[in-house]
Structures are given as C-alpha cells and as structure tokens.
Design a protein around this motif. Sequence first.
Motif, PDB file in Angstrom:
ATOM      1  N   LEU A   1     -16.165   1.761   2.907  1.00  0.00           N
ATOM      2  CA  LEU A   1     -15.420   0.667   3.978  1.00  0.00           C
ATOM      3  C   LEU A   1     -16.409   0.325   5.290  1.00  0.00           C
ATOM      4  O   LEU A   1     -15.853  -1.345   5.358  1.00  0.00           O
ATOM      5  N   SER A   2     -17.444  -0.100   5.356  1.00  0.00           N
ATOM      6  CA  SER A   2     -18.038  -0.493   5.929  1.00  0.00           C
ATOM      7  C   SER A   2     -18.291  -1.783   5.591  1.00  0.00           C
ATOM      8  O   SER A   2     -18.453  -3.128   6.116  1.00  0.00           O
ATOM      9  N   HIS A   3     -18.484  -1.854   4.164  1.00  0.00           N
ATOM     10  CA  HIS A   3     -18.470  -3.718   3.336  1.00  0.00           C
ATOM     11  C   HIS A   3     -17.497  -3.944   3.108  1.00  0.00           C
ATOM     12  O   HIS A   3     -17.798  -4.843   2.323  1.00  0.00           O
ATOM     13  N   LEU A   4     -16.740  -3.435   3.589  1.00  0.00           N
ATOM     14  CA  LEU A   4     -15.018  -4.430   3.052  1.00  0.00           C
ATOM     15  C   LEU A   4     -14.343  -4.043   4.408  1.00  0.00           C
ATOM     16  O   LEU A   4     -13.144  -3.624   4.409  1.00  0.00           O
ATOM     17  N   PRO A   5     -14.419  -5.516   5.539  1.00  0.00           N
ATOM     18  CA  PRO A   5     -14.240  -5.388   6.456  1.00  0.00           C
ATOM     19  C   PRO A   5     -12.349  -5.599   6.424  1.00  0.00           C
ATOM     20  O   PRO A   5     -11.804  -5.101   7.037  1.00  0.00           O
ATOM     21  N   GLU A   6     -12.065  -6.261   5.588  1.00  0.00           N
ATOM     22  CA  GLU A   6     -10.467  -6.777   4.853  1.00  0.00           C
ATOM     23  C   GLU A   6      -9.605  -5.698   4.942  1.00  0.00           C
ATOM     24  O   GLU A   6      -8.787  -5.376   4.889  1.00  0.00           O
ATOM     25  N   VAL A   7     -10.331  -4.475   3.914  1.00  0.00           N
ATOM     26  CA  VAL A   7      -9.611  -3.496   3.468  1.00  0.00           C
ATOM     27  C   VAL A   7      -9.824  -2.323   4.459  1.00  0.00           C
ATOM     28  O   VAL A   7      -8.112  -2.124   4.611  1.00  0.00           O
ATOM     29  N   LYS A   8     -10.710  -2.436   4.898  1.00  0.00           N
ATOM     30  CA  LYS A   8     -10.686  -1.488   6.396  1.00  0.00           C
ATOM     31  C   LYS A   8     -10.178  -1.841   7.702  1.00  0.00           C
ATOM     32  O   LYS A   8      -8.991  -0.950   8.020  1.00  0.00           O
ATOM     33  N   LYS A   9     -10.246  -3.236   7.767  1.00  0.00           N
ATOM     34  CA  LYS A   9      -9.042  -3.611   8.453  1.00  0.00           C
ATOM     35  C   LYS A   9      -7.107  -3.117   8.203  1.00  0.00           C
ATOM     36  O   LYS A   9      -6.688  -2.795   9.229  1.00  0.00           O
ATOM     37  N   PHE A  10      -6.664  -3.588   7.138  1.00  0.00           N
ATOM     38  CA  PHE A  10      -5.806  -3.112   6.663  1.00  0.00           C
ATOM     39  C   PHE A  10      -5.306  -1.847   6.708  1.00  0.00           C
ATOM     40  O   PHE A  10      -4.316  -1.336   7.020  1.00  0.00           O
ATOM     41  N   LEU A  11      -6.656  -0.837   6.284  1.00  0.00           N
ATOM     42  CA  LEU A  11      -5.943   0.679   5.974  1.00  0.00           C
ATOM     43  C   LEU A  11      -6.197   1.439   7.220  1.00  0.00           C
ATOM     44  O   LEU A  11      -5.030   1.997   7.465  1.00  0.00           O
ATOM     45  N   VAL A  12      -7.143   0.645   7.832  1.00  0.00           N
ATOM     46  CA  VAL A  12      -6.866   1.771   9.503  1.00  0.00           C
ATOM     47  C   VAL A  12      -5.822   0.783  10.571  1.00  0.00           C
ATOM     48  O   VAL A  12      -5.362   1.804  11.288  1.00  0.00           O
ATOM     49  N   GLU A  13      -5.828  -0.345  10.368  1.00  0.00           N
ATOM     50  CA  GLU A  13      -5.105  -0.632  11.367  1.00  0.00           C
ATOM     51  C   GLU A  13      -3.744  -1.105  11.238  1.00  0.00           C
ATOM     52  O   GLU A  13      -2.983  -1.526  12.003  1.00  0.00           O
ATOM     53  N   VAL A  14      -3.001  -1.142  10.357  1.00  0.00           N
ATOM     54  CA  VAL A  14      -1.918  -1.208   9.352  1.00  0.00           C
ATOM     55  C   VAL A  14      -1.164  -0.374   8.930  1.00  0.00           C
ATOM     56  O   VAL A  14       0.041   0.623   9.749  1.00  0.00           O
ATOM     57  N   VAL A  15      -1.901   0.387   7.911  1.00  0.00           N
ATOM     58  CA  VAL A  15      -1.555   1.543   7.556  1.00  0.00           C
ATOM     59  C   VAL A  15      -1.378   2.978   8.422  1.00  0.00           C
ATOM     60  O   VAL A  15      -0.568   3.563   8.590  1.00  0.00           O
ATOM     61  N   ALA A  16      -2.626   3.295   8.784  1.00  0.00           N
ATOM     62  CA  ALA A  16      -3.107   4.403   9.436  1.00  0.00           C
ATOM     63  C   ALA A  16      -2.052   4.298  10.748  1.00  0.00           C
ATOM     64  O   ALA A  16      -2.088   5.608  11.571  1.00  0.00           O
ATOM     65  N   GLU A  17      -1.440   3.204  10.933  1.00  0.00           N
ATOM     66  CA  GLU A  17      -0.572   3.070  12.542  1.00  0.00           C
ATOM     67  C   GLU A  17       0.101   2.989  12.665  1.00  0.00           C
ATOM     68  O   GLU A  17       1.563   3.861  13.067  1.00  0.00           O
ATOM     69  N   GLY A  18       1.275   3.344  10.773  1.00  0.00           N
ATOM     70  CA  GLY A  18       2.206   3.454  10.887  1.00  0.00           C
ATOM     71  C   GLY A  18       3.235   2.071  10.347  1.00  0.00           C
ATOM     72  O   GLY A  18       4.565   2.637  10.873  1.00  0.00           O
ATOM     73  N   LYS A  19       2.425   1.514  10.458  1.00  0.00           N
ATOM     74  CA  LYS A  19       3.181   0.048  10.700  1.00  0.00           C
ATOM     75  C   LYS A  19       4.879  -0.033   9.385  1.00  0.00           C
ATOM     76  O   LYS A  19       4.854  -1.233   8.875  1.00  0.00           O
ATOM     77  N   TYR A  20       4.121   0.503   7.677  1.00  0.00           N
ATOM     78  CA  TYR A  20       4.775   0.703   7.432  1.00  0.00           C
ATOM     79  C   TYR A  20       5.452   2.008   7.114  1.00  0.00           C
ATOM     80  O   TYR A  20       4.577   2.719   5.993  1.00  0.00           O
ATOM     81  N   PRO A  21       6.717   2.183   7.089  1.00  0.00           N
ATOM     82  CA  PRO A  21       6.662   3.292   7.136  1.00  0.00           C
ATOM     83  C   PRO A  21       6.977   4.104   5.212  1.00  0.00           C
ATOM     84  O   PRO A  21       7.721   2.972   4.241  1.00  0.00           O
ATOM     85  N   GLY A  22       6.399   5.258   4.709  1.00  0.00           N
ATOM     86  CA  GLY A  22       6.617   5.289   3.355  1.00  0.00           C
ATOM     87  C   GLY A  22       4.896   4.469   2.786  1.00  0.00           C
ATOM     88  O   GLY A  22       5.225   5.665   1.332  1.00  0.00           O
ATOM     89  N   VAL A  23       4.374   4.588   3.421  1.00  0.00           N
ATOM     90  CA  VAL A  23       2.886   3.737   2.583  1.00  0.00           C
ATOM     91  C   VAL A  23       1.871   4.339   4.308  1.00  0.00           C
ATOM     92  O   VAL A  23       1.703   4.575   5.092  1.00  0.00           O
ATOM     93  N   THR A  24       0.966   5.419   3.197  1.00  0.00           N
ATOM     94  CA  THR A  24      -0.009   6.447   3.921  1.00  0.00           C
ATOM     95  C   THR A  24      -1.332   6.423   3.454  1.00  0.00           C
ATOM     96  O   THR A  24      -1.556   5.856   2.284  1.00  0.00           O
ATOM     97  N   VAL A  25      -2.846   6.903   3.939  1.00  0.00           N
ATOM     98  CA  VAL A  25      -3.524   6.363   4.189  1.00  0.00           C
ATOM     99  C   VAL A  25      -4.132   7.836   3.647  1.00  0.00           C
ATOM    100  O   VAL A  25      -4.512   8.251   4.841  1.00  0.00           O
ATOM    101  N   ASP A  26      -5.071   8.474   3.095  1.00  0.00           N
ATOM    102  CA  ASP A  26      -5.682   9.299   2.860  1.00  0.00           C
ATOM    103  C   ASP A  26      -7.337   9.542   3.255  1.00  0.00           C
ATOM    104  O   ASP A  26      -7.806   8.764   2.278  1.00  0.00           O
ATOM    105  N   PHE A  27      -8.059   9.933   4.096  1.00  0.00           N
ATOM    106  CA  PHE A  27      -9.481   9.269   4.194  1.00  0.00           C
ATOM    107  C   PHE A  27     -10.677  10.298   3.709  1.00  0.00           C
ATOM    108  O   PHE A  27     -10.480  11.219   4.633  1.00  0.00           O
TER     109      PHE A  27
END
Length: 122
Positions: free
Chosen positions: A40-66
């Motif tokens: 993720l350190s080389h993919l800032p847009e993907v990282k931002k989406f996964l960390v700031e949106v998905v991991a924060e639970g902003k989309y119910p039913g959408v999860t991330v496994d690191f």
Amino acid sequence: MSRPLLLLLVALVACAGLVAGEEATKVAAIKFKSCPKCKLSHLPEVKKFLVEVVAEGKYPGVTVDFIQGALPEVFMVDENGKEFDKMYIEHLSFAELNTLVRSRGFRRVDEKDVARRRQMAA
C-alpha cells in the motif's frame, strides 16, 4: 485499457445484471484484502480508500482484511458467504474504487442518513 473505459466497463457489467445469459449473482458484501504496509505504501489512492473509507466502516457491508504480503484485491461475496468475482485493484484510483462499490449497490453511511432524512421530511 484506459481508466475511464475500465470504470465504464465495470459499471456496465454491474448494472446489467446479466452475464452470458445467466442471472448475475447478488452481491451481499464486498471484501477487500491487502498488505497493510509494503504494497500500500506505493499505492496512495488505494491506501486512502482502504484506510479512510473501508476500515472506518463508511460503507456498511464492505470490509477490509489486512494480510501481510497480500496483493490489493477485492472479492464480491454472495448471500452464502462465498467469494466470487475477484479483481486486483492496484490500478484503480480513489474515485474508481468508490464507483466500484457504489455500482454494486452499496451506499456510504452518510448518504443513507441524508436519504432517510429526505424521506421523513416529504
């Protein structure tokens, strides 16, 4: 393939509901998987989406496994919990990831609240 064309293709397939004459599988959940750091350190847009949106639970039913060493990817999950329709996401932008999730029928929490308030006011 250009990004706008790829995004249009993803949205058309998701909205069509039919693939090769068969009924499309209903998406009950979306699961992202990714390495938490090195990839993720080389993919800032993907990282931002996964960390700031998905991991924060902003989309119910959408999860991330690191998962250490995992390539950034997304799976659609059916009503039985079976993963299908896998896609690598390292080439997608923040906006394209949002569009992908929305094209599968998921809405951000704040969007649901706005829609509910509008219905109550009407």
